[in-house]
Write an enzyme that holds these catalytic residues in place. Structure first.
Site, PDB file in Angstrom:
ATOM      1  N   GLY A 181      12.212 -65.626  18.761  1.00  0.00           N
ATOM      2  CA  GLY A 181      13.605 -65.036  18.365  1.00  0.00           C
ATOM      3  C   GLY A 181      14.390 -65.964  17.673  1.00  0.00           C
ATOM      4  O   GLY A 181      14.065 -66.881  17.400  1.00  0.00           O
ATOM      5  N   GLY A 191      16.599 -68.465  17.063  1.00  0.00           N
ATOM      6  CA  GLY A 191      17.661 -69.285  18.029  1.00  0.00           C
ATOM      7  C   GLY A 191      18.548 -70.195  17.333  1.00  0.00           C
ATOM      8  O   GLY A 191      19.537 -70.745  17.817  1.00  0.00           O
ATOM      9  N   LYS A 200      22.233 -68.653   8.888  1.00  0.00           N
ATOM     10  CA  LYS A 200      21.180 -69.496   9.476  1.00  0.00           C
ATOM     11  C   LYS A 200      21.884 -70.941   9.593  1.00  0.00           C
ATOM     12  O   LYS A 200      22.418 -71.309   8.935  1.00  0.00           O
ATOM     13  CB  LYS A 200      20.128 -69.754   8.544  1.00  0.00           C
ATOM     14  N   ASP A 232       5.259 -65.858  12.931  1.00  0.00           N
ATOM     15  CA  ASP A 232       6.752 -65.654  13.112  1.00  0.00           C
ATOM     16  C   ASP A 232       7.267 -65.809  11.480  1.00  0.00           C
ATOM     17  O   ASP A 232       8.401 -65.407  11.534  1.00  0.00           O
ATOM     18  CB  ASP A 232       7.352 -66.388  14.058  1.00  0.00           C
ATOM     19  N   ASN A 233       6.462 -66.534  10.827  1.00  0.00           N
ATOM     20  CA  ASN A 233       7.036 -66.916   9.395  1.00  0.00           C
ATOM     21  C   ASN A 233       6.423 -65.973   8.401  1.00  0.00           C
ATOM     22  O   ASN A 233       6.331 -66.427   7.311  1.00  0.00           O
ATOM     23  CB  ASN A 233       6.847 -68.311   9.102  1.00  0.00           C
TER      24      ASN A 233
END
Ligand code: AMP
Ligand code: MG
Length: 471
Positions: free
Chosen positions: A85, A87, A108, A243-244
């Site tokens: 998630g 973070g 970010k 996740d990327n």
């Protein structure tokens, strides 16, 4: 006044997809860069707002934003992590751009969220500037990627091995849906959310798609094309975790990425990639592996799972062929050949073998091929001369080989030692190299002789051996 025409579809999804919260304010926001061209494309107005830095540091919430941290999971270096998630990121919301495309606007480095685990939710200046420069350079190269809208100094220290200046990046993506977003709902056996995510993804990115198999095929196509575009410019992503890996087929997450200099297929930069899982040439295998994880997550959406597994397996295996075709197309174009034949693969492969043996600079060798400088990249002059003769003969009948070559072989790329130099200067308060790199890299296929210093590879003294994740 800053006006962003938000229309937040992700925020309208069920609660289980995210955690809504404001950003955590920083001490002294100070604008480093604002991408006016991109802002115009997004329909953003009023960028002369004196509070611009406050908005892009997270200290003020622009009207219409609905900030949220997205939930996802993912395989990191092959290990499944059941919850990742955002973070240290917050999706402010989405806009419909001037082309009618929905785009995410995300901060970010905006502070902790429930997904921060042990992290501080922050980013330091180095990775923020790296992502700004490299993602914009990738865009200028014509490679699908997230974009950089803004970079702001936070005025707060961020503690890594030592205290470093903090910063916040504003990233724009055609979405932040990742393979890991599908994985988390599949792993939790939350079929309802999985179906909702499927419908949302199809509606947003692939409106003509009607089945999970078709979605998988489309994503495989886009990713195969993307990875071969990376290879064609010597790009090494560095952390191809699931996740990327986006469903949209855009490059995302410029952590320990770098461009290869001397051609060596096993080049690794990331300091955390000890076994070379994400080495330059390994990226083609990894993307198939990542697509297999997506396939696994999509199986529960199909009634007949045996049939689905069979069909999905065929699609994943088919990626090999598609990757090979994209490779041949991209690399033959680098030689001025518009439509590659079977024999051309040998011609490309033989040049790469020579480049590897001679430690020839990947970017400059291809750029210089039409000129007398080409031979200078090879110690084995005879070997190169004989290859060169074969190549010249091959392109005799091509229409405009050199024009094709200069449109696909960049003169200038973000060289890693320059990025490091830029970061060191910016930490000391000097952003001039950051701005210069952005300006020069905006036209990577143009000859810019006054900036030839940026074309030079690193020397043994300036070479950067490893890059570090921006965490
Ligand atoms: P990345 O390597 O940047 O793709 O991040 C992997 C995961 O670690 C994601 O869930 C990030 O949100 C999280 N993460 C990375 N850096 C931080 C940080 N400084 N604070 C909190 N979470 C982080
Ligand atoms: Mg990531």
């Amino acid at each position: 006044m800053l006006t962003i025409p938000f229309d937040n579809s992700y925020a309208r999804l069920p609660d289980g997809f995210y955690h809504k919260q404001p950003a955590d304010p920083v001490k002294a926001p100070e604008m480093i860069a604002f991408n006016h061209d991109l802002a115009t494309e997004l329909g953003i107005t009023g960028a002369d707002d004196p509070d611009l830095a406050l908005y892009f540091a997270g200290n003020a919430i622009p009207a219409g934003a609905d900030p949220l941290a997205q939930l996802y999971a993912g395989h990191q270096f092959g290990q499944y992590n059941p919850q990742l998630g955002d973070g240290r990121a917050l999706l402010l919301g989405e806009v419909i751009d001037t082309q009618g495309q929905r785009r995410d606007i995300q901060l970010k480095g905006s502070g902790q969220t429930p997904f921060s685990r042990r992290g501080d939710g922050r980013a330091w200046l180095g990775p923020v500037l790296r992502e700004y420069v490299v993602s914009e350079a990738m865009h200028a190269l014509g490679i699908p990627t997230t974009r950089a809208l803004a970079a702001v100094r936070s005025g707060d220290p961020v503690y890594r091995d030592t205290a470093l200046p903090g910063a916040v990046l504003t990233r724009v993506a055609s979405s932040h849906i990742r393979v890991g977003t599908f994985q988390i709902f599949a792993a939790r056996q939350d079929w309802q959310s999985l179906q909702t995510l499927f419908d949302y993804t199809v509606d947003r990115h692939y409106p003509h798609v009607t089945s999970p198999a078709r979605l998988l095929q489309e994503v495989c196509n886009r990713q195969a094309s993307l990875i071969m575009q990376w290879l064609s410019v010597g790009f090494i992503h560095g952390v191809m975790n699931t996740d990327n890996c986006t469903l949209s087929g855009e490059t995302i997450d410029y952590g320990p990425c770098a461009f290869m200099e001397a051609y060596q297929p096993d080049t690794v930069f990331s300091s955390i990639d000890r076994h070379g899982r994400y080495a330059y040439a390994a990226q083609a295998d990894v993307i198939s592996w990542n697509m297999a994880q997506l396939a696994t997550s999509l199986v529960p959406l199909v009634q007949d799972s045996d049939a689905a597994i069979k069909e999905f397996t065929t699609i994943i295996h088919g990626m090999q062929d598609s990757l090979r075709q994209h490779w041949a197309q991209r690399f033959s174009a680098k030689l001025g050949i518009a439509s590659p034949t079977e024999d051309d693969k040998q011609l490309i492969g033989d040049l790469l073998i020579l480049m590897d043996a001679n430690q020839a600079d990947f970017t400059n060798t291809f750029r210089d091929l039409p000129t007398e400088h080409a031979a200078l990249h090879f110690k084995d002059t005879e070997g190169f001369a004989s290859w060169h003769a074969r190549w010249q003969k091959r392109i005799e009948n091509e229409d405009a080989p050199y024009a094709l070559m200069s449109s696909v072989n960049p003169a200038v790329i973000p060289r890693n030692h320059r990025i490091e130099e830029m970061i060191t200067a910016a930490v000391a308060g000097d952003d001039s190299l950051f701005h210069r790199l952005n300006a020069v890299l905006a036209s990577p296929y143009a000859d810019q002789p006054e900036h030839n210093d940026l074309r030079a590879p690193a020397t043994p003294e300036t070479a950067v051996k490893a890059t570090f994740c921006g965490t």
